[in-house]
Design a protein around this motif. Sequence first.
Motif, PDB file in Angstrom:
ATOM      1  N   THR A 110     -77.646-116.152 -17.866  1.00 14.60           N
ATOM      2  CA  THR A 110     -76.833-117.337 -17.612  1.00 14.60           C
ATOM      3  C   THR A 110     -75.382-116.963 -17.845  1.00 14.60           C
ATOM      4  OG1 THR A 110     -78.578-118.863 -18.289  1.00 14.60           O
ATOM      5  CG2 THR A 110     -76.325-119.702 -18.349  1.00 14.60           C
ATOM      6  N   VAL A 111     -74.533-117.281 -16.886  1.00 15.71           N
ATOM      7  CA  VAL A 111     -73.085-117.144 -17.045  1.00 15.71           C
ATOM      8  C   VAL A 111     -72.542-118.555 -17.029  1.00 15.71           C
ATOM      9  CG1 VAL A 111     -70.950-116.197 -16.120  1.00 15.71           C
ATOM     10  CG2 VAL A 111     -73.079-114.905 -15.862  1.00 15.71           C
ATOM     11  N   THR A 145     -78.450-117.955 -13.609  1.00 16.26           N
ATOM     12  CA  THR A 145     -77.871-119.297 -13.595  1.00 16.26           C
ATOM     13  C   THR A 145     -76.369-119.193 -13.771  1.00 16.26           C
ATOM     14  OG1 THR A 145     -79.865-120.288 -14.536  1.00 16.26           O
ATOM     15  CG2 THR A 145     -77.830-121.553 -14.735  1.00 16.26           C
ATOM     16  N   LEU A 146     -75.620-119.834 -12.881  1.00 13.07           N
ATOM     17  CA  LEU A 146     -74.169-119.988 -13.012  1.00 13.07           C
ATOM     18  C   LEU A 146     -73.924-121.451 -13.355  1.00 13.07           C
ATOM     19  CD1 LEU A 146     -73.008-118.033  -9.832  1.00 13.07           C
ATOM     20  CD2 LEU A 146     -73.275-117.146 -12.159  1.00 13.07           C
ATOM     21  N   ARG A 147     -73.256-121.700 -14.480  1.00 10.22           N
ATOM     22  CA  ARG A 147     -73.104-123.077 -14.959  1.00 10.22           C
ATOM     23  C   ARG A 147     -71.662-123.343 -15.410  1.00 10.22           C
ATOM     24  NH1 ARG A 147     -76.737-126.783 -17.178  1.00 10.22           N
ATOM     25  NH2 ARG A 147     -78.389-125.248 -17.002  1.00 10.22           N
ATOM     26  N   ASP A 148     -71.147-124.498 -14.981  1.00 11.16           N
ATOM     27  CA  ASP A 148     -69.842-124.994 -15.441  1.00 11.16           C
ATOM     28  C   ASP A 148     -68.714-123.996 -15.196  1.00 11.16           C
ATOM     29  OD1 ASP A 148     -71.140-127.294 -16.321  1.00 11.16           O
ATOM     30  OD2 ASP A 148     -71.502-126.450 -18.306  1.00 11.16           O
ATOM     31  N   LEU A 149     -68.634-123.494 -13.984  1.00 12.27           N
ATOM     32  CA  LEU A 149     -67.583-122.565 -13.595  1.00 12.27           C
ATOM     33  C   LEU A 149     -66.800-123.142 -12.427  1.00 12.27           C
ATOM     34  CD1 LEU A 149     -69.749-119.318 -13.505  1.00 12.27           C
ATOM     35  CD2 LEU A 149     -68.206-120.005 -15.338  1.00 12.27           C
ATOM     36  N   GLU A 150     -65.581-122.655 -12.263  1.00 12.91           N
ATOM     37  CA  GLU A 150     -64.791-122.964 -11.072  1.00 12.91           C
ATOM     38  C   GLU A 150     -64.602-121.639 -10.338  1.00 12.91           C
ATOM     39  OE1 GLU A 150     -60.269-124.340  -9.919  1.00 12.91           O
ATOM     40  OE2 GLU A 150     -61.111-125.002 -11.824  1.00 12.91           O
ATOM     41  N   VAL A 151     -64.947-121.612  -9.059  1.00 11.56           N
ATOM     42  CA  VAL A 151     -64.869-120.377  -8.285  1.00 11.56           C
ATOM     43  C   VAL A 151     -63.920-120.597  -7.121  1.00 11.56           C
ATOM     44  CG1 VAL A 151     -66.166-118.682  -6.943  1.00 11.56           C
ATOM     45  CG2 VAL A 151     -67.222-119.745  -8.942  1.00 11.56           C
ATOM     46  N   ARG A 152     -62.936-119.699  -7.012  1.00 11.41           N
ATOM     47  CA  ARG A 152     -61.973-119.758  -5.900  1.00 11.41           C
ATOM     48  C   ARG A 152     -61.940-118.408  -5.210  1.00 11.41           C
ATOM     49  NH1 ARG A 152     -56.707-122.721  -8.537  1.00 11.41           N
ATOM     50  NH2 ARG A 152     -57.773-124.626  -9.163  1.00 11.41           N
ATOM     51  N   ALA A 153     -61.994-118.449  -3.893  1.00 11.33           N
ATOM     52  CA  ALA A 153     -61.999-117.197  -3.144  1.00 11.33           C
ATOM     53  C   ALA A 153     -61.343-117.388  -1.797  1.00 11.33           C
ATOM     54  CB  ALA A 153     -63.425-116.699  -2.963  1.00 11.33           C
ATOM     55  N   ALA A 154     -60.775-116.295  -1.293  1.00 10.85           N
ATOM     56  CA  ALA A 154     -60.169-116.332   0.034  1.00 10.85           C
ATOM     57  C   ALA A 154     -61.241-116.401   1.114  1.00 10.85           C
ATOM     58  CB  ALA A 154     -59.298-115.095   0.236  1.00 10.85           C
ATOM     59  N   SER A 155     -62.406-115.829   0.841  1.00 11.75           N
ATOM     60  CA  SER A 155     -63.482-115.854   1.834  1.00 11.75           C
ATOM     61  C   SER A 155     -64.703-116.574   1.256  1.00 11.75           C
ATOM     62  CB  SER A 155     -63.831-114.436   2.288  1.00 11.75           C
ATOM     63  OG  SER A 155     -64.260-113.659   1.186  1.00 11.75           O
ATOM     64  N   VAL A 156     -65.624-115.848   0.657  1.00 17.06           N
ATOM     65  CA  VAL A 156     -66.866-116.429   0.127  1.00 17.06           C
ATOM     66  C   VAL A 156     -66.728-116.596  -1.379  1.00 17.06           C
ATOM     67  CG1 VAL A 156     -69.340-116.048  -0.168  1.00 17.06           C
ATOM     68  CG2 VAL A 156     -68.216-115.359   1.950  1.00 17.06           C
ATOM     69  N   GLY A 157     -67.042-117.783  -1.876  1.00 10.84           N
ATOM     70  CA  GLY A 157     -66.974-118.023  -3.308  1.00 10.84           C
ATOM     71  C   GLY A 157     -68.128-117.389  -4.050  1.00 10.84           C
ATOM     72  N   ILE A 158     -69.359-117.793  -3.708  1.00  7.66           N
ATOM     73  CA  ILE A 158     -70.555-117.273  -4.370  1.00  7.66           C
ATOM     74  C   ILE A 158     -71.530-116.797  -3.310  1.00  7.66           C
ATOM     75  CG2 ILE A 158     -72.512-117.839  -5.863  1.00  7.66           C
ATOM     76  CD1 ILE A 158     -70.787-120.069  -7.076  1.00  7.66           C
ATOM     77  N   GLN A 159     -72.010-115.581  -3.467  1.00  7.43           N
ATOM     78  CA  GLN A 159     -73.023-115.030  -2.568  1.00  7.43           C
ATOM     79  C   GLN A 159     -74.257-114.719  -3.409  1.00  7.43           C
ATOM     80  OE1 GLN A 159     -72.501-110.993  -1.194  1.00  7.43           O
ATOM     81  NE2 GLN A 159     -73.213-111.606   0.844  1.00  7.43           N
ATOM     82  N   SER A 204     -78.049-113.223  -3.304  1.00  4.65           N
ATOM     83  CA  SER A 204     -78.981-112.448  -2.493  1.00  4.65           C
ATOM     84  C   SER A 204     -80.253-112.122  -3.287  1.00  4.65           C
ATOM     85  CB  SER A 204     -78.307-111.166  -1.994  1.00  4.65           C
ATOM     86  OG  SER A 204     -77.827-110.409  -3.085  1.00  4.65           O
ATOM     87  N   ALA A 205     -80.632-113.048  -4.170  1.00  3.93           N
ATOM     88  CA  ALA A 205     -81.828-112.849  -4.996  1.00  3.93           C
ATOM     89  C   ALA A 205     -82.527-114.210  -5.169  1.00  3.93           C
ATOM     90  CB  ALA A 205     -81.444-112.264  -6.352  1.00  3.93           C
ATOM     91  N   PRO A 206     -83.825-114.189  -5.492  1.00  2.00           N
ATOM     92  CA  PRO A 206     -84.573-115.451  -5.602  1.00  2.00           C
ATOM     93  C   PRO A 206     -84.380-116.142  -6.959  1.00  2.00           C
ATOM     94  CG  PRO A 206     -86.034-113.601  -6.006  1.00  2.00           C
ATOM     95  CD  PRO A 206     -84.701-113.017  -5.638  1.00  2.00           C
ATOM     96  N   SER A 207     -84.708-117.420  -6.962  1.00  2.00           N
ATOM     97  CA  SER A 207     -84.797-118.242  -8.171  1.00  2.00           C
ATOM     98  C   SER A 207     -83.504-118.332  -8.950  1.00  2.00           C
ATOM     99  CB  SER A 207     -85.906-117.711  -9.102  1.00  2.00           C
ATOM    100  OG  SER A 207     -87.128-117.660  -8.408  1.00  2.00           O
ATOM    101  N   CYS A 208     -82.386-118.375  -8.275  1.00  2.00           N
ATOM    102  CA  CYS A 208     -81.099-118.523  -8.934  1.00  2.00           C
ATOM    103  C   CYS A 208     -80.673-119.982  -8.915  1.00  2.00           C
ATOM    104  CB  CYS A 208     -80.046-117.662  -8.260  1.00  2.00           C
ATOM    105  SG  CYS A 208     -80.387-115.903  -8.381  1.00  2.00           S
ATOM    106  N   ARG A 209     -79.856-120.368  -9.915  1.00  2.00           N
ATOM    107  CA  ARG A 209     -79.394-121.750 -10.009  1.00  2.00           C
ATOM    108  C   ARG A 209     -77.878-121.771 -10.134  1.00  2.00           C
ATOM    109  NH1 ARG A 209     -82.257-125.488 -14.030  1.00  2.00           N
ATOM    110  NH2 ARG A 209     -80.418-124.844 -15.151  1.00  2.00           N
ATOM    111  N   VAL A 210     -77.284-122.751  -9.474  1.00  2.00           N
ATOM    112  CA  VAL A 210     -75.838-122.980  -9.575  1.00  2.00           C
ATOM    113  C   VAL A 210     -75.678-124.430 -10.011  1.00  2.00           C
ATOM    114  CG1 VAL A 210     -73.653-123.030  -8.335  1.00  2.00           C
ATOM    115  CG2 VAL A 210     -75.357-121.286  -7.783  1.00  2.00           C
ATOM    116  N   VAL A 211     -75.108-124.638 -11.216  1.00  2.00           N
ATOM    117  CA  VAL A 211     -75.035-125.979 -11.810  1.00  2.00           C
ATOM    118  C   VAL A 211     -73.601-126.256 -12.233  1.00  2.00           C
ATOM    119  CG1 VAL A 211     -75.898-127.481 -13.632  1.00  2.00           C
ATOM    120  CG2 VAL A 211     -77.378-125.709 -12.692  1.00  2.00           C
ATOM    121  N   GLY A 212     -73.031-127.324 -11.744  1.00  2.00           N
ATOM    122  CA  GLY A 212     -71.687-127.713 -12.167  1.00  2.00           C
ATOM    123  C   GLY A 212     -70.602-126.742 -11.736  1.00  2.00           C
ATOM    124  N   VAL A 213     -70.794-126.122 -10.582  1.00  2.00           N
ATOM    125  CA  VAL A 213     -69.814-125.141 -10.084  1.00  2.00           C
ATOM    126  C   VAL A 213     -69.092-125.751  -8.910  1.00  2.00           C
ATOM    127  CG1 VAL A 213     -69.492-122.848  -9.100  1.00  2.00           C
ATOM    128  CG2 VAL A 213     -71.178-123.213 -10.883  1.00  2.00           C
TER     129      VAL A 213
END
Length: 135
Positions: A84-85, A110-124, A126-135
């Motif tokens: 978890t990050v 799990t990625l939780r409670d983060l702010e992601v900023r990117a010029a192209s793709v924010g989050i990529q 490529s693996a199963p069973s991942c969670r993105v919460v509050g991003v």
Amino acid sequence: MSWIGRHRAVLIFFPLFLAVGAVLVWCLLAAPRDPIPQDAILVPEHAATLGEALARVEPGGTIVLDANRGAIAGPVVVSVPGITVRSTGAARIESDGNMPAVAVQAGGVTLRDLEVRAASVGIQISAPSCRVVGV
């Protein structure tokens, strides 16, 4: 019968309903977040950078970013399974290149409670069973 007499119940209970509603809203906003595990790697207290923390974390571990330390430069590659990050608030990960700011290459992350900023793709992911919460 006067207006006050007809609406006496409303005049008595309306402030009570407002007070109860205010207490409920305060409780929801002040509710503690998930506790930080004792073995979590805190950035920058235990590891100077997110990259260093990712190199040290064990599968299933937790990395906690201090939201008050400014933006974290990406790209960031997460290749440890089940970790978890998360952040103490909304830590920001930024990337201005063509790479994703965060690339998740391991399952169960799990990625939780983060702010992601990117010029192209924010989050990529490529693996199963991942969670993105509050991003």
